[in-house]
Write a protein that holds these residues in place. Structure first.
Motif, PDB file in Angstrom:
ATOM      1  N   ILE A 151     -44.639   8.010  20.124  1.00 14.57           N
ATOM      2  CA  ILE A 151     -44.812   8.863  21.308  1.00 14.57           C
ATOM      3  C   ILE A 151     -45.043   8.033  22.571  1.00 14.57           C
ATOM      4  O   ILE A 151     -44.573   8.391  23.654  1.00 14.57           O
ATOM      5  N   ILE A 152     -45.762   6.913  22.433  1.00 11.10           N
ATOM      6  CA  ILE A 152     -46.098   6.117  23.628  1.00 11.10           C
ATOM      7  C   ILE A 152     -44.982   5.138  24.031  1.00 11.10           C
ATOM      8  O   ILE A 152     -45.137   4.400  24.996  1.00 11.10           O
ATOM      9  N   ARG A 153     -43.887   5.143  23.304  1.00 13.52           N
ATOM     10  CA  ARG A 153     -42.791   4.209  23.607  1.00 13.52           C
ATOM     11  C   ARG A 153     -42.252   4.329  25.039  1.00 13.52           C
ATOM     12  O   ARG A 153     -42.090   3.305  25.716  1.00 13.52           O
ATOM     13  N   PRO A 154     -41.952   5.535  25.531  1.00 11.93           N
ATOM     14  CA  PRO A 154     -41.448   5.593  26.920  1.00 11.93           C
ATOM     15  C   PRO A 154     -42.469   5.105  27.932  1.00 11.93           C
ATOM     16  O   PRO A 154     -42.120   4.478  28.936  1.00 11.93           O
ATOM     17  N   GLY A 155     -43.759   5.380  27.659  1.00  9.70           N
ATOM     18  CA  GLY A 155     -44.825   4.910  28.555  1.00  9.70           C
ATOM     19  C   GLY A 155     -44.915   3.395  28.578  1.00  9.70           C
ATOM     20  O   GLY A 155     -45.037   2.783  29.644  1.00  9.70           O
ATOM     21  N   THR A 156     -44.840   2.777  27.399  1.00  6.93           N
ATOM     22  CA  THR A 156     -44.927   1.306  27.340  1.00  6.93           C
ATOM     23  C   THR A 156     -43.714   0.651  27.990  1.00  6.93           C
ATOM     24  O   THR A 156     -43.834  -0.381  28.647  1.00  6.93           O
ATOM     25  N   LEU A 157     -42.534   1.264  27.816  1.00  8.88           N
ATOM     26  CA  LEU A 157     -41.326   0.742  28.460  1.00  8.88           C
ATOM     27  C   LEU A 157     -41.469   0.758  29.983  1.00  8.88           C
ATOM     28  O   LEU A 157     -41.187  -0.224  30.660  1.00  8.88           O
ATOM     29  N   ALA A 158     -41.935   1.907  30.489  1.00  9.53           N
ATOM     30  CA  ALA A 158     -42.050   2.081  31.943  1.00  9.53           C
ATOM     31  C   ALA A 158     -43.152   1.201  32.524  1.00  9.53           C
ATOM     32  O   ALA A 158     -42.955   0.535  33.544  1.00  9.53           O
ATOM     33  N   ILE A 159     -44.312   1.185  31.864  1.00 10.87           N
ATOM     34  CA  ILE A 159     -45.468   0.436  32.388  1.00 10.87           C
ATOM     35  C   ILE A 159     -45.215  -1.066  32.330  1.00 10.87           C
ATOM     36  O   ILE A 159     -45.630  -1.806  33.224  1.00 10.87           O
TER      37      ILE A 159
END
Length: 224
Positions: A151-159
């Motif tokens: 679930i946190i993959r898009p957040g880690t990519l963006a951050i």
């Protein structure tokens, strides 16, 4: 005038209008017309880079029949690299240092992978939640951990992209603001340091765009 350090990344800092987002499209102006018409040396170098990326993405995606699948990831790499490099010019706003842009790139990609995977390869997606060789006692915990990490993959990519772009620009801004209060010798040292940091930021611009696109490719390959 900047009210605080982070106002450097405010699109409306220099003017009352939010025109600094135009930096995302400035590359089209910088590229000469001949780049699009004949295979110039710049064009040939870029074709070499695209070909290398295509071969690498093709291996990761493990798709031989669907030609052109790697195009979306090459385009993603090109766009991020474009914006990262443009942000190194003086007084140009860094659009990739904002989560508005990076999340807009990461979230739809991840969401489309998940929707495609769960609708077409449901059993395969369930199998990904429990790594091979996991003891039965740890299976519920592994499902929770794998679900959260997914679930946190898009957040880690963006951050990751945003934080790396902000960090370098903040360091350059901090060092640049101290120049007025230094002696002539220290100013020369500062200029050399700034140039070395600018070279480092150029490398970071390439690396971060490559990391973003390669991770997106890996996430896509997991749902097939």
């Amino acid at each position: 005038m900047m009210t605080n350090l982070f106002s450097t990344f405010d699109p409306s800092t220099s003017t009352n209008l939010s025109l600094n987002w135009i930096s995302s499209f400035l590359g089209l102006i910088f590229l000469p017309t001949m780049f699009w018409l004949i295979p110039s040396r710049i064009n040939l170098v870029w074709i070499k880079i695209i070909s290398a990326l295509h071969n690498e993405f093709k291996i990761l995606l493990k798709i031989s029949k669907m030609k052109g699948t790697t195009l979306i990831f090459i385009s993603l790499f090109s766009m991020i690299l474009f914006n990262n490099f443009l942000s190194l010019f003086p007084y140009v706003f860094s659009s990739t240092s904002h989560l508005v842009l990076t999340l807009t790139l990461a979230l739809p990609l991840w969401l489309s992978f998940m929707i495609y995977g769960w609708f077409n390869h449901t059993i395969h997606m369930f199998a990904h939640l429990v790594p091979q060789g996991t003891p039965p006692v740890l299976m519920p915990f592994m499902v929770c951990i794998e679900t959260i990490s997914n679930i946190i993959r898009p957040g880690t990519l963006a951050i990751r992209l945003t934080a790396n772009m902000i960090a370098g620009h903040l360091l350059l801004t901090l060092l640049g603001n101290t120049g007025t209060s230094l002696s002539l010798l220290m100013v020369n040292i500062l200029i050399i340091t700034q140039l070395l940091l600018l070279i480092l930021e150029s490398a970071v611009a390439v690396i971060q765009s490559y990391v973003f696109s390669i991770l997106s490719t890996l996430y896509s390959s997991e749902v097939n």
